[in-house]
Scaffold this active site. Sequence first.
Site, PDB file in Angstrom:
ATOM      1  N   CYS A  80       0.832  -1.201   0.000  1.00  0.00           N
ATOM      2  CA  CYS A  80       0.000   0.000   0.000  1.00  0.00           C
ATOM      3  C   CYS A  80       0.872   1.259   0.000  1.00  0.00           C
ATOM      4  CB  CYS A  80      -0.995  -0.029   1.153  1.00  0.00           C
ATOM      5  SG  CYS A  80      -2.338   1.149   0.943  1.00  0.00           S
ATOM      6  N   HIS A 184      -3.840  -4.881   0.195  1.00  0.00           N
ATOM      7  CA  HIS A 184      -3.318  -5.375   1.470  1.00  0.00           C
ATOM      8  C   HIS A 184      -3.377  -6.897   1.489  1.00  0.00           C
ATOM      9  CE1 HIS A 184      -2.936  -1.595   3.728  1.00  0.00           C
ATOM     10  NE2 HIS A 184      -3.883  -1.172   2.911  1.00  0.00           N
ATOM     11  N   GLU A 186      -2.263  -8.867   3.633  1.00  0.00           N
ATOM     12  CA  GLU A 186      -2.524  -9.310   5.003  1.00  0.00           C
ATOM     13  C   GLU A 186      -3.996  -9.205   5.377  1.00  0.00           C
ATOM     14  OE1 GLU A 186      -1.369  -6.406   4.159  1.00  0.00           O
ATOM     15  OE2 GLU A 186      -2.028  -4.853   5.564  1.00  0.00           O
TER      16      GLU A 186
END
Lengths: 202, 265
Positions: A80, A184, A186
């Site tokens: 990001c 993202h 994650e």
Amino acid sequence: MVVIIDYQMGNKQSVSNAFASLGCAVVTSHQPEDIKQATHLVLPGVGAFGDGMKNLTQLGLIPILAEEVLGKKKPFLGVCLGMQLLATKGTEYGQHQGLNWIPGVVDLIPSQAELRIPHVGWNNVAIKRKHPLVNDLGEEATFYFVHSYHFQPESPEDIVATCKYGIEFAAILQKDNIFATQFHPEKSHKDGMLILKNFLHA
Amino acid sequence: MLKIRLIPILLLKNGLIVRSESFKFHQIIGDPITQLSRYNRWSVDELIYIDISSDDHYDVRREDAKIETSEKRSLLDIIEVVSKSCFVPLTFGGRIRTLNDIRSRVARGADKVTLNYQAIMDPGFITQAAKVFGNQCIVVSIDVLKNVHGQYEVFTSGRQKATGLDPVQWAKEVARLGAGEILLNSIDRDGTAAGFDSDLIRSVVTATSIPVIACGGAGKFKDFVTIVQEAKPSAVAAANLFHFTELSYRHAKKEMLKGGLNVRS
């Protein structure tokens, strides 16, 4: 050991949790000795471009990271804002110099009718070239994005995948040992975890 | 193409998940930790937790609730456990008054927080919070009730405080002040299963250019399709609907796909 660079820009805990769930040792730190011992480096981050560069500079991280990533060629993942900072310059709240590790410019997503900014939510990506980072990724893979700016690399060859939101923009970049995702991983459930796993093996 | 998000909302009261009706009645229905594996299995798009415990809390534990509660834990403990096993965006709201309240949640793995009462009491707090944590972190939740004059009005503190604010004007204002998303909830429809309030949602979606999450009233899966077609919110959310049937999330997604909506499957 994966080192998540702690430069006070957003949710590093999620990134650390995600790598920990893959069974690797993770340290979140801005200490030079940790960064030097890292096998993989991750620059996470949400927030504004200028603040990100300011924090990296004030913590004295730029020369250390350059040595480890550009010098020793350690695998590096920018996520990001961590991807955007790799650019030559950013235009969020004024012009800011970036790291210039992947030449390009970070600009606002052009506004269009019915296009809400920021681009928030799950979106597909189109793979532009084969790369180990996107191994085993299904056609329907979706990732969680949240951003208002996008990275325009100087060389289109640096693009691994793109995403469409009004315009088509870079979703995954790669240049040598430097990897970056606008989304993202994650926060992108199993597709995101696959990207992180591929990064560990890259 | 950007997907329409379907978001389960979990209401927490004194560490347990509760069901809500009209913001007045709360029934304990689960343990937030034991329910986690279910959300992972469902591959939910996102999760929103709202802590509705109040300082003058009364014990809502009913003997017939049949909930096996584990040891007492704080909201921060819950955030930590959830963020270690759910790799999707996590929003935590409720009782946030200071930047430190946000910081402590983000430090434990929250990606976003919702502001409600504090945003109304001190609108400048939205800007402060957005400057420190980024707009993407700040979701302003707007709870709307039809007042005695039959007009939409923003309420806060559950449904106890009328604010005099018009939902559309307030939505524009929070967007201007730096909110990244709006969580729009109809108190009238809360827990009624009567369907979303299409007029309310459309008026806020039309007036703003940040993502709006529509909530309140989902009773059947078809309601998600209807509201997206009628009001075009960026995301739809529900609480009660997902609690009582094991496969509800998947069934809802199937219905949305069938209705021609672009959802993540």
